[in-house]
Design an enzyme around this catalytic site. Sequence first.
Site, short mmCIF file in Angstrom:
data_model
loop_
_atom_site.label_atom_id
_atom_site.label_comp_id
_atom_site.label_asym_id
_atom_site.label_seq_id
_atom_site.Cartn_x
_atom_site.Cartn_y
_atom_site.Cartn_z
N SER A 130 0.81 -1.21 0.00
CA SER A 130 0.00 0.00 0.00
C SER A 130 0.85 1.27 0.00
CB SER A 130 -0.96 0.00 1.19
OG SER A 130 -0.25 -0.21 2.40
N HIS A 182 1.93 4.74 4.63
CA HIS A 182 1.17 5.42 3.59
C HIS A 182 1.68 6.85 3.38
CE1 HIS A 182 -2.54 2.61 4.31
NE2 HIS A 182 -1.49 1.99 3.79
#
Length: 251
Positions: A130, A182
Site C-alpha cells: 500500500s 502510507h
Amino acid sequence: MIFMILGRSKEFILKLPIWTQIITYIAILVYALSFFGISTGVLSLSWIGLLQKRQLYEIITYVTLHLSMLHIVFNFVSLLPAMSQFEKKQGTLACILVTVIPYTLFPGIMHLIVYHFFLRKDYVSIAGLSGWAFAFISASCVHSPQRLISFFNLFSIPAYCFPIIYLIMTTILVPKASFIGHASGAVMGYCTPFMLGSIPLKSWAQNVDPIFQSWVKNYHSFDQLSHAQLPIAEPLSTFSSFPGKGTRLGG
C-alpha cells in the site's frame, strides 16, 4: 465462475508491464506459500527483526507480504493501474529504480524510526504494497496538480490534494492501516520528479534498454518526451476508491 475470474485475472496480469507483472507474481506467490504451512511472517519489517536479529532482507521483502485475501486484493486494485501507467510512460528502468530504492526504503526506515524512538514498540511490523500505491498515486497527481478529481462523485478536488484526502480517509476507515507507511509513500510520490531528474536516467537507459527490450516481453524503454513531463505523460483517469489495508503485523 471461479475459473472465469482466474482466467481473466491471468489475462490482465500478462498484459501488465514486466516489472509490474513480476511484483504481482511475487506477492501472489508469497501469499500462496502460507497455505502450505510455510511461515511468511519473517518477511515483514520490524526493529527487532532487522536490527536485533540482523535479518537485513526485511527492508526489501516486507512489501511482498500480505496478511489476507482482502489485503492483497485491495492493494492490487489501488497499485496496479497507477504503477503500470508509470512504467509504460517512464520506462521499466525508472520504475525499478523508484520502487526498489525510495518507495521501499524510505517508508521502511520511517517505520523503524517512529516505532523505536517515539512509540517504543520494536515488535510492531509493517507489510504490504500500500505504500507503493500511495507513492504512484501521488506521483501521478504531481503531473497535473490543478486537474480536478471527482471524489466518489460527491465533490471535486485538485489533484495535488487527492493523496492527502485519500490518506486521511484510509487512516480513519481502515483498521490498523499503516499511517506512517502510507504517508511516507505519498511523500516519495510527490518527490518522484525531483528524484528522477537528479540522476542520469537517459544515459543509463541507453545502455540498459537495448539489452532487455529485444528479448524481455512487455519491457518498456525510456521515453525522453515522457520524462520531460514527469512523473507521467498522461494523467490517470480514475483512482480506486480503496487504497488497501497497509496492515501492520503484531499491532
